[in-house]
Design an enzyme around this catalytic site. Sequence first.
Site, PDB file in Angstrom:
ATOM      1  CG  ASP A   1      -0.423  -0.058   2.521  1.00 38.33           C
ATOM      2  OD1 ASP A   1       0.809  -0.184   2.633  1.00 38.33           O
ATOM      3  OD2 ASP A   1      -1.198   0.031   3.508  1.00 38.33           O
ATOM      4  CB  SER A   2       4.591   1.675  -0.294  1.00 42.67           C
ATOM      5  OG  SER A   2       4.748   0.540  -1.124  1.00 42.67           O
TER       6      SER A   2
ATOM      7  CG  ASP B   1       0.528  -4.005   2.222  1.00 46.45           C
ATOM      8  OD1 ASP B   1       0.795  -4.863   3.079  1.00 46.45           O
ATOM      9  OD2 ASP B   1       1.320  -3.110   1.876  1.00 46.45           O
TER      10      ASP B   1
ATOM     11  CE  LYS C   1       3.319  -5.864   3.968  1.00 51.23           C
ATOM     12  NZ  LYS C   1       2.890  -4.636   4.662  1.00 51.23           N
TER      13      LYS C   1
ATOM     14  CD  GLU D   1       0.669  -1.402   7.928  1.00 49.35           C
ATOM     15  OE1 GLU D   1       0.383  -0.511   8.754  1.00 49.35           O
ATOM     16  OE2 GLU D   1       1.111  -1.144   6.796  1.00 49.35           O
TER      17      GLU D   1
ATOM     18  CD  GLU E   1       8.090  -0.080   7.379  1.00 51.47           C
ATOM     19  OE1 GLU E   1       7.114  -0.807   7.058  1.00 51.47           O
ATOM     20  OE2 GLU E   1       8.293   1.045   6.898  1.00 51.47           O
TER      21      GLU E   1
HETATM   22  O1  KIV Z   1       3.565  -1.050   1.599  1.00 51.08           O
HETATM   23  C1  KIV Z   1       4.744  -1.449   1.548  1.00 51.08           C
HETATM   24  O2  KIV Z   1       5.464  -1.263   0.559  1.00 51.08           O
HETATM   25  C2  KIV Z   1       5.256  -2.158   2.708  1.00 51.08           C
HETATM   26  C3  KIV Z   1       6.735  -2.369   2.783  1.00 51.08           C
HETATM   27  C4  KIV Z   1       7.392  -1.093   3.144  1.00 51.08           C
HETATM   28  C5  KIV Z   1       7.104  -3.459   3.709  1.00 51.08           C
HETATM   29  O3  KIV Z   1       4.522  -2.535   3.567  1.00 51.08           O
END
Ligand code: KIV
Length: 263
Positions: free
Chosen positions: A45-46, A84, A112, A114, A181
Amino acid sequence: MAKVTISDLFKIKSKGEKFACLTAYDATFSHLISQCGIEVILVGDSLGNVIQGHKTTLQVTVESMAYHTACVTKVEPQSLVITDLPFMSYPHSDEAIKTAATMMRSGAEMVKVEGGQWLSSIIFDLVERGIPVCGHLGLTPQSFHMLGGYKVQGRNEAEAATILSDALSIQEAGASLLVLECVPETLASEISAKLKIPVIGIGAGPNTDGQVLVLHDMLGLTTNSPSFSKDFLRDTDSVTTAIKTFLNSVKNREFPEEDNWYS
Ligand code: KIV
């Protein structure tokens, strides 16, 4: 490279070897990253930061994540693809199952999430229904406002103990992988040694089982890239070489270097 599965990552961990992960958000980079032999692609989600231009990941929607997952998986990469689940799309099991199903239908092979202890029952419910899960602890960008910014986590004893016990709960709940992280390298080493599941680090030192970087950071395309990242394109004129150098540097333990981690 044959299709990478979670069992391959467990084998790499058991041999004490290393694997690499990069983010990707489109078909072209997905294909290239896979061709270079990177074991894991994260549709992170980056993308809220590097594709959409937001300051945080909080604006990213389920629709955006599903769209980019479909772009990445359309080219059938050999790398294992993790997507994510975005902010507030998994507050309880019912919603998490719906969101995760959307990502799996778009081509994700794992999702994924968090967070720590509170996620255990949600992870358990996802795994029971056949959805592999990767946890994410330490600096969790979806909690940007709660954490007061992008800061190293787990520097005092109490915080470190919470992160370790969260990691054990996530494993116990059935997660297959864990991203750590921005935590001190000593804490990341301890967690990687204590967990049976592979641990992927970012700003977490040299002793995690895998290393992940945001693609745009490691190609030197972002102006505010974090100190734990490295511009692998700086010393070459080819994106392919930069990606292969990242992979080899992880495998040979040349990345991360001391400048890229926290004590
Ligand atoms: O969203 C993302 O790219 C991430 C990485 C920084 C691990 O969660």
